[in-house]
Design a protein around this motif. Sequence first.
Motif, mmCIF file in Angstrom:
data_model
loop_
_atom_site.group_PDB
_atom_site.id
_atom_site.type_symbol
_atom_site.label_atom_id
_atom_site.label_comp_id
_atom_site.label_asym_id
_atom_site.label_seq_id
_atom_site.Cartn_x
_atom_site.Cartn_y
_atom_site.Cartn_z
ATOM 1 N N SER A 94 0.720 -1.230 -0.026
ATOM 2 C CA SER A 94 -0.065 -0.158 0.081
ATOM 3 C C SER A 94 0.866 1.334 0.169
ATOM 4 N N ARG A 98 -4.576 3.563 -4.672
ATOM 5 C CA ARG A 98 -4.995 2.753 -3.522
ATOM 6 C C ARG A 98 -5.249 1.413 -3.866
ATOM 7 N N LEU A 99 -5.078 0.678 -2.823
ATOM 8 C CA LEU A 99 -5.138 -0.958 -3.172
ATOM 9 C C LEU A 99 -6.126 -1.417 -2.198
ATOM 10 N N PRO A 100 -6.716 -2.675 -2.554
ATOM 11 C CA PRO A 100 -7.759 -3.408 -1.584
ATOM 12 C C PRO A 100 -6.838 -4.138 -0.749
ATOM 13 N N ILE A 101 -6.107 -3.648 0.130
ATOM 14 C CA ILE A 101 -5.216 -4.418 1.012
ATOM 15 C C ILE A 101 -5.049 -3.802 2.352
ATOM 16 N N GLU A 102 -4.993 -4.663 3.450
ATOM 17 C CA GLU A 102 -4.576 -4.268 4.812
ATOM 18 C C GLU A 102 -3.243 -4.896 5.081
ATOM 19 N N TYR A 121 -13.652 -1.979 -0.853
ATOM 20 C CA TYR A 121 -12.555 -2.406 -0.927
ATOM 21 C C TYR A 121 -11.451 -1.808 -0.608
ATOM 22 N N LEU A 122 -11.157 -0.657 -1.040
ATOM 23 C CA LEU A 122 -10.142 0.233 -1.220
ATOM 24 C C LEU A 122 -9.568 0.801 0.288
ATOM 25 N N ARG A 123 -8.579 0.699 0.870
ATOM 26 C CA ARG A 123 -8.318 1.066 2.226
ATOM 27 C C ARG A 123 -6.829 2.085 1.953
ATOM 28 N N ASN A 141 -4.758 2.013 4.542
ATOM 29 C CA ASN A 141 -3.791 1.054 5.124
ATOM 30 C C ASN A 141 -2.292 1.817 5.648
#
Lengths: 444, 93
Positions: free
Chosen positions: A268, A277-281, B44-46, B48
Amino acid sequence: MVAGYRRVWRSRIVLYIFRLFCAAGVRVRYSVFSLARNALGYHRGWSRAWRSPEPRPRYDVIIIGGGGHGLATAYYLAKNHGITNVAVVEKGWLGGGNTGRNTTIVRSNYMLEANAHFYEHSLKLWEGLSQDLNFNVMFSQRGVINLAHSDPQLDAFNRRGNAMRLNGIDAVLLSREDVARRVPLLDCSPTARFPIMGGLLQPRGGVARHDAVAWGFARAADAHGVDIIQNCEVTGIRREGARVVGVETTRGVIGAGKIGIVVAGNSSRLAAMADVRLPIESHVLQAMVTEPLKPVLDTVVTSGATHLYISQTDKGEILMGGDLDGYNSYAQRGNLPLIEHVVAGAVSLFPFLSRLRMMRTWGGVMDMTMDGSPIIGKLPVEGLYMNGGWCYGGFKATPGSGWVFADTIAHDRPHPLNESFTLERFNTGYLLDEKGAGATPGAH
Amino acid sequence: MLLIPCPWCGARAQTEFGYGGDASVGRPPDPQQLSREAWLDYVYLRDNPRGPHLEWWYHAAGCRRWFRVRRDTLTHEVLVSAPPGEAIEDGSP
Ligand SMILES: Cc1cc2nc3c(=O)[nH]c(=O)nc-3n(C[C@H](O)[C@H](O)[C@H](O)COP(=O)(O)OP(=O)(O)OC[C@H]3O[C@@H](n4cnc5c(N)ncnc54)[C@H](O)[C@@H]3O)c2cc1C
Ligand SMILES: [Zn+2]
């Protein structure tokens, strides 16, 4: 008689060529001969496995991240596509990220079509990797057993096993007796806290030596002319118009035609440098080892119910991993409650473990995606690619991931094996949610 | 062990709590009117972040109420907590 002469001559010629190579200072191939020769010199004559060059002003391709995936990408760019003007830029040391922190389980026991084909390709590469790299990655196909603790779970394993077999992947459904025979120290008694109803075995699964994977790919990539630059953190991505043109690093600006982001838990942050922006944590995952023992466990055992995967290392330690700690984290360390949880599960399945001492625990930062599957492909900036979102399962993917990502970068389009792993799938709805956990990264 | 400050019960061990994820993501006021991109963003988007992160926690083994915590994801330091709807130090809702 004649055959005997021929053999003698052949071995003399081999020896002669070998000496020529050594005299010319050419990189020595690792073999029983080079081992014997270096033993005579008390092992003081080994040359470095890769160079540590100063960064050049510009490269055709820069790979950010010197973990297994970044190094594999660089290797296959050179080997499969002849692209050798490549640098791998690593902020710390090679394999200091998740590559050197994982529990090293390698398998391809996936149900969804896209995952099955991709991970199986990777497993096939593992099977020839030591020979290909001329570096012993100690790949040991000791089998991976998923334990079933209930009848419905065994039914689900049956289904997954059949899906695997239809895709040409080995899978064997085990009865409780089969499991008990293969894993004698597992508590398979009727009074066990988590009863064993059977299991799903992938015989070709196993483990590999994590450091060797990073070092083997590094050495082989370096031999093709790839520059490996350690202690060099990327702090910015430079663009001109819609295209990337280079990276800013702690060792200056380096120009690049194309850039691949391969930084696992830091995906990220790197994508944000290009306003993506990514769909990631990012979450922390821990693992731990006990003191070393004589051989007691010759296969890999996993239990979804107790959140445990366990194997014995070549050093004899019992290696265990479990679930995420459960909250967003960039700290490469976790907390005691999770360790207690993992150990409790392990002791309930393997009572003999209760008498062992714990030697070490550690953590790594996982790039958890919203559907539990990786992202390998183009980002919406020209010349920028990413390979990440591996969740807890990217070690097994290392060669396959490098293979398809190199192909994607070389041709500026996905390889057929990673066509489903695009970032766009989150927009189109074609998710790859193997577990059906939904958009909760911590639950995959 | 993290100590999570419940606004009602005070600081308690992390094992008493459930985690609810990024609290800066607001539920869209009018879901029927949302574009696909806006859905993508919401579901979906974060961001982070590596640093202060606003997140939901749930006091499962306590008062069973949800609240927000600002916690540093790099150091795990808990900075501040607040009940839902109440301003959290910088005035964000
Ligand atoms: C405890 C644990 C257990 C696991 N168990 C398994 C398992 O059993 N089987 C399995 O398949 N997978 C497992 N995994 C997952 C697996 O380890 C990873 O998915 C895989 O190793 C990722 O490889 P990588 O090369 O992408 O990442 P890494 O090895 O993390 O490499 C990324 C590199 O990028 C570098 N980097 C980051 N930011 C920058 C920057 N700004 N500039 C330059 N460099 C940067 C980092 O320093 C790092 O070296 C586990 C992970 C953990 C933590
Ligand atoms: Zn409370």
